[in-house]
Design a protein around this motif. Structure first.
Motif, PDB file in Angstrom:
ATOM      1  N   LEU A 197      81.918 -45.990  19.617  1.00 64.68           N
ATOM      2  CA  LEU A 197      82.627 -45.230  20.644  1.00 64.68           C
ATOM      3  C   LEU A 197      82.614 -45.930  22.001  1.00 64.68           C
ATOM      4  O   LEU A 197      83.082 -45.377  22.985  1.00 64.68           O
ATOM      5  CB  LEU A 197      81.997 -43.833  20.767  1.00 64.68           C
ATOM      6  N   LYS A 198      82.059 -47.163  22.005  1.00 62.23           N
ATOM      7  CA  LYS A 198      82.031 -47.987  23.220  1.00 62.23           C
ATOM      8  C   LYS A 198      81.245 -47.332  24.365  1.00 62.23           C
ATOM      9  O   LYS A 198      81.603 -47.469  25.553  1.00 62.23           O
ATOM     10  CB  LYS A 198      83.451 -48.359  23.660  1.00 62.23           C
ATOM     11  N   VAL A 199      80.187 -46.629  23.994  1.00 61.99           N
ATOM     12  CA  VAL A 199      79.267 -46.077  24.989  1.00 61.99           C
ATOM     13  C   VAL A 199      78.369 -47.212  25.477  1.00 61.99           C
ATOM     14  O   VAL A 199      77.868 -48.013  24.682  1.00 61.99           O
ATOM     15  CB  VAL A 199      78.414 -44.942  24.376  1.00 61.99           C
ATOM     16  N   LEU A 200      78.153 -47.306  26.777  1.00 63.67           N
ATOM     17  CA  LEU A 200      77.344 -48.367  27.358  1.00 63.67           C
ATOM     18  C   LEU A 200      75.921 -47.876  27.640  1.00 63.67           C
ATOM     19  O   LEU A 200      75.710 -46.703  27.964  1.00 63.67           O
ATOM     20  CB  LEU A 200      77.978 -48.871  28.650  1.00 63.67           C
ATOM     21  N   SER A 201      74.959 -48.782  27.527  1.00 66.61           N
ATOM     22  CA  SER A 201      73.545 -48.462  27.744  1.00 66.61           C
ATOM     23  C   SER A 201      72.978 -49.414  28.802  1.00 66.61           C
ATOM     24  O   SER A 201      72.311 -50.401  28.481  1.00 66.61           O
ATOM     25  CB  SER A 201      72.766 -48.599  26.431  1.00 66.61           C
ATOM     26  N   PRO A 202      73.213 -49.122  30.078  1.00 63.07           N
ATOM     27  CA  PRO A 202      72.802 -50.067  31.136  1.00 63.07           C
ATOM     28  C   PRO A 202      71.298 -50.285  31.245  1.00 63.07           C
ATOM     29  O   PRO A 202      70.866 -51.377  31.635  1.00 63.07           O
ATOM     30  CB  PRO A 202      73.369 -49.436  32.412  1.00 63.07           C
ATOM     31  N   LEU A 203      70.475 -49.285  30.917  1.00 60.99           N
ATOM     32  CA  LEU A 203      69.028 -49.499  30.971  1.00 60.99           C
ATOM     33  C   LEU A 203      68.612 -50.573  29.975  1.00 60.99           C
ATOM     34  O   LEU A 203      67.756 -51.414  30.267  1.00 60.99           O
ATOM     35  CB  LEU A 203      68.277 -48.195  30.671  1.00 60.99           C
ATOM     36  N   LYS A 204      69.225 -50.552  28.812  1.00 63.62           N
ATOM     37  CA  LYS A 204      68.945 -51.568  27.788  1.00 63.62           C
ATOM     38  C   LYS A 204      69.521 -52.917  28.208  1.00 63.62           C
ATOM     39  O   LYS A 204      68.863 -53.952  28.075  1.00 63.62           O
ATOM     40  CB  LYS A 204      69.529 -51.134  26.448  1.00 63.62           C
ATOM     41  N   GLU A 205      70.734 -52.904  28.721  1.00 66.14           N
ATOM     42  CA  GLU A 205      71.405 -54.146  29.106  1.00 66.14           C
ATOM     43  C   GLU A 205      70.639 -54.896  30.190  1.00 66.14           C
ATOM     44  O   GLU A 205      70.599 -56.136  30.192  1.00 66.14           O
ATOM     45  CB  GLU A 205      72.826 -53.842  29.582  1.00 66.14           C
ATOM     46  N   CYS A 206      70.034 -54.172  31.114  1.00 67.56           N
ATOM     47  CA  CYS A 206      69.320 -54.852  32.207  1.00 67.56           C
ATOM     48  C   CYS A 206      67.861 -55.108  31.861  1.00 67.56           C
ATOM     49  O   CYS A 206      67.129 -55.717  32.646  1.00 67.56           O
ATOM     50  CB  CYS A 206      69.430 -54.063  33.503  1.00 67.56           C
TER      51      CYS A 206
END
Length: 260
Positions: A142-151
């Motif tokens: 669903l193309k949900v983003l996870s910025p805590l994981k990404e950073c």
């Protein structure tokens, strides 16, 4: 190889919100989504939190979510979803979480888009083992983003950020939905979820922190973190009396739950 410091990671997440300035946050009332919402409020131009209330969420999670959004002065919306209306969820297959996340985030996406948000965020962090989370596959689809994981923010860093910013959930144990108390392939019924919520509320009122009550064919199996065992042996008679109202038998798992 140089490891990013907490300050480095916060710079990365600041840049994330520069590139994604209008965001919808899937909000659970836990520490991860609370810190995500706090950072979005700080760095994004426009943000709104969406809490999905279904039969799988106990009342205290909604209460915590409301307190946090009020503290952060964040716009929020509660979305009611009859999750047991979906047979592929109520039947409780091993990948139930995948189907559940699909419905939850479809509901969030629909509401968010009607409010003008096209970027949906969730609180998955760098410490989460996504290999054991079928629901994460649904988020990716669903193309949900996870910025805590990404950073690269870890659970420990997230808790520290929450504490430093006076978020009362900084030491709140990680919470999995009520459906996780029921073994896969055992059909999920609203009455079992209600029993689970009521029984866990009784233990929480006695002071237990890191625990689960598993439903096994009408019986209860209590799982405890290491810091709760002393309290259990102190209050075992009260625990038994409280839970016997809901279950045929009450058992204690002697294996310690991991600290969360």
């Amino acid at each position: 190889m140089k490891q990013n410091t907490l300050a480095d990671k916060l710079e990365i997440i600041k840049k994330f919100f520069t590139n994604h300035s209008e965001v919808a946050v899937a909000f659970s009332g836990g520490v991860d989504s609370a810190v995500l919402l706090m950072l979005a409020k700080k760095y994004a131009k426009r943000v709104k939190a969406y809490f999905v209330k279904s039969q799988f969420q106990p009342r205290f999670e909604l209460d915590d979510a409301i307190k946090i959004t009020e503290f952060l002065n964040a716009e929020t919306q509660v979305i009611n979803v009859d999750i047991l209306a979906f047979e592929n969820i109520a039947a409780n297959p091993k990948n139930r979480c995948y189907f559940c996340k699909q419905q939850v985030f479809k509901a969030i996406t629909e509401k968010a888009r009607s409010d003008g948000f096209y970027v949906i965020l969730d609180g998955t962090n760098a410490s989460d083992d996504i290999s054991d989370r079928p629901g994460y596959k649904a988020l990716q689809e669903l193309k949900v983003l996870s910025p805590l994981k990404e950073c690269g923010l870890t659970k420990a860093e997230i808790r520290q950020l929450a504490k430093d910013n006076s978020l009362f959930v900084y030491n709140k144990p990680s919470y999995a939905c009520l459906a996780t108390r029921i073994p896969s392939k055992t059909a999920i019924k609203s009455e079992i979820l209600t029993v689970t919520e009521n029984a866990e509320n009784e233990l929480r009122a006695m002071g237990f922190k890191n625990f689960r009550i598993r439903y096994i064919q009408g019986d209860a199996k209590i799982e405890l973190g290491k810091n709760d065992f002393a309290l259990m042996f102190e209050k075992k008679d009260s625990v038994y009396s409280a839970l016997k109202k809901y279950y045929n038998n009450v058992y204690l798992d002697l294996k310690e739950r991991a600290d969360e």
